[in-house]
Design an enzyme around this catalytic site. Structure first.
Site, mmCIF file in Angstrom:
data_model
loop_
_atom_site.group_PDB
_atom_site.id
_atom_site.type_symbol
_atom_site.label_atom_id
_atom_site.label_comp_id
_atom_site.label_asym_id
_atom_site.label_seq_id
_atom_site.Cartn_x
_atom_site.Cartn_y
_atom_site.Cartn_z
ATOM 1 N N TRP A 55 0.834 -1.212 0.000
ATOM 2 C CA TRP A 55 0.000 0.000 0.000
ATOM 3 C C TRP A 55 0.860 1.250 0.000
ATOM 4 O O TRP A 55 0.554 2.214 -0.709
ATOM 5 C CB TRP A 55 -0.998 -0.031 1.147
ATOM 6 N N ASP B 271 -1.437 6.694 6.183
ATOM 7 C CA ASP B 271 -2.532 5.831 5.751
ATOM 8 C C ASP B 271 -2.784 4.840 6.875
ATOM 9 O O ASP B 271 -1.980 3.929 7.109
ATOM 10 C CB ASP B 271 -2.129 5.098 4.460
ATOM 11 N N LYS C 24 -12.557 -1.626 7.324
ATOM 12 C CA LYS C 24 -11.903 -2.666 8.124
ATOM 13 C C LYS C 24 -12.285 -2.524 9.598
ATOM 14 O O LYS C 24 -12.900 -3.412 10.171
ATOM 15 C CB LYS C 24 -10.398 -2.618 7.936
HETATM 16 N N1 PMP Z 1 -4.339 1.363 2.165
HETATM 17 C C1 PMP Z 1 -4.440 0.264 2.928
HETATM 18 C C2 PMP Z 1 -3.517 0.123 4.116
HETATM 19 C C3 PMP Z 1 -5.382 -0.721 2.626
HETATM 20 O O1 PMP Z 1 -5.469 -1.818 3.379
HETATM 21 C C4 PMP Z 1 -6.229 -0.547 1.511
HETATM 22 C C5 PMP Z 1 -7.307 -1.538 1.138
HETATM 23 N N2 PMP Z 1 -7.136 -2.818 1.492
HETATM 24 C C6 PMP Z 1 -6.082 0.600 0.733
HETATM 25 C C7 PMP Z 1 -5.137 1.533 1.098
HETATM 26 C C8 PMP Z 1 -6.956 0.846 -0.465
HETATM 27 O O2 PMP Z 1 -8.229 1.139 -0.028
HETATM 28 P P1 PMP Z 1 -9.469 1.345 -1.017
HETATM 29 O O3 PMP Z 1 -9.773 0.029 -1.610
HETATM 30 O O4 PMP Z 1 -10.535 1.836 -0.069
HETATM 31 O O5 PMP Z 1 -9.085 2.373 -2.008
#
Ligand code: PMP
Length: 369
Positions: free
Chosen positions: A109, A180, A204
């Site tokens: 991520w 994030d 989550k």
């Molecule tokens: N950052 C993290 C730490 C995540 O776990 C996720 C999704 N699993 C995201 C970003 C992306 O999120 P989204 O699908 O809501 O764009």
């Protein structure tokens, strides 16, 4: 068919997100579905500019401020577009042409956020754990920080690799810290005052998909350049208190219920203890297996939210995933980039679910060791 393991025939859901929500929250949403507090309508049917919804969003914000002890010089925003949209918004709003932003890459991520920011301006990797397939957090000495960076970005919990910070890196003086927190927001105390901006997709620990929580310090907003696309402008969103356009009303309502539930559990200190206890059960099962289960993350970087582990062969891993699903333990197959298995233990996950999984792991090893 999965075996029901709890009331309503609910299974133990270890999915990485969208993920398990507290049953009392779902029950309340059910009870309030057709007629919210005597309004004669559901939250899905009411105007986002009417007094009922105004109350719902104000209460969700007030409760979040209490739960996270958010200082007064921060705005709380409920946005859309997922955490992915934040990846694009951060450089659009806070990375001027003549500057550079630092990113700490501890997993997929962080790497995605970094790559996206690179489309808009200059970025530097202050650390990347990529060559070891993201097994560990950096030490302070491993961080190569730019004292002039427009901001420093990190990912507090890497959902795919199962790496989690317990605190935060220290940015050089004056460099705004951005995080994030999509997969560990409200799972432990956060010192909001150390951050310039925190964001998290709700799906989550906080509620359903479709809502993104953003907490931004007031002094960041004057930095936002003019003429950004409307929906990608933090200043516009803050000036309109998340009601510039029609917000994800129902999702915000559920986030409000989850936050109230968290306060009722004793707040972030209490939920932190609960999350530590659950994670300890699974890590003990891994550590006591004599190498049968191998954790992906280095011990000092282990996530309490997403526990990633492997078995000796992919066939065994597939067998584990299939048999655990049949036993009412669902969502354990790992992300394809790490392989193996992943147990997600977000706030609403019960200790009983973790204990049931640990027992399943032991039994599986005994049968297939
Ligand atoms: N950052 C993290 C730490 C995540 O776990 C996720 C999704 N699993 C995201 C970003 C992306 O999120 P989204 O699908 O809501 O764009």
């Amino acid at each position: 068919m999965a075996t029901p393991t709890s009331s309503y025939g609910r299974i133990h859901n270890f999915a990485a997100g969208p993920a398990v929500l507290p049953v009392p929250v779902l029950e309340q949403a059910r009870d309030e579905m057709l007629n919210w507090h005597g309004s004669g309508m559901s939250v899905m049917e009411m105007s986002h500019r009417g007094k009922h919804f105004e109350g719902i969003i104000a209460e969700a914000e007030a409760d979040l401020r209490t739960l996270l002890k958010i200082p007064n010089n921060y705005k709380v925003l409920f946005m859309q577009g997922g955490a992915h949209q934040q990846f694009s918004m951060l450089p659009m709003n806070f990375l001027p042409k003549d500057a550079s932003a630092d990113y700490i890459l501890t997993g997929s991520w962080g790497r995605t956020a970094f790559k996206e920011a690179g489309k808009f301006g200059k970025v530097r990797a202050a650390f990347t754990g990529e060559k070891d397939n993201f097994k560990a957090l950096p030490t302070a000495a491993q961080l190569d920080l730019d004292p002039k960076a427009a901001y420093l970005h990190f990912t507090s919990n890497e959902t795919i690799h199962g790496i989690e910070w317990t605190g935060e890196p220290t940015p050089p003086a004056g460099v705004p810290l951005i995080c994030d927190t999509s997969s560990d927001m409200c799972s432990r105390p956060f010192d909001v005052s150390k951050y310039a901006l925190i964001y998290a997709g709700a799906q989550k620990n906080l509620g359903p998909a479709g809502v993104v929580l953003v907490i931004v310090r007031d002094d960041m907003l004057p930095k936002v350049p003019a003429n950004l696309p409307m929906m990608l402008d933090y200043k516009l969103m803050a000036e309109n208190k998340s009601l510039f356009n029609t917000p994800p009303c129902y999702g915000i309502y559920i986030v409000g219920l989850v936050v109230k539930w968290l306060l009722g559990q004793g707040g972030l200190e209490a939920i932190d203890k609960h999350n530590n206890a659950k994670a300890a059960v699974i890590y003990q099962a891994i550590d006591a297996s004599g190498g049968y289960y191998r954790g992906h993350a280095q011990a000092n970087s282990r996530s309490r939210m997403n526990i990633t582990f492997r078995l000796a062969t992919e066939d065994l891993e597939n067998k584990f995933a299939k048999e655990s699903t049949a036993a009412g333990l669902d969502g354990l197959k790992g992300h394809r980039s790490v392989g193996g298995l992943r147990a997600s233990l977000y706030n609403a996950q019960s200790l009983e679910a973790a204990q049931t999984l640990a027992k399943f792991m032991k039994d599986f090893q005994a049968k297939n060791g």
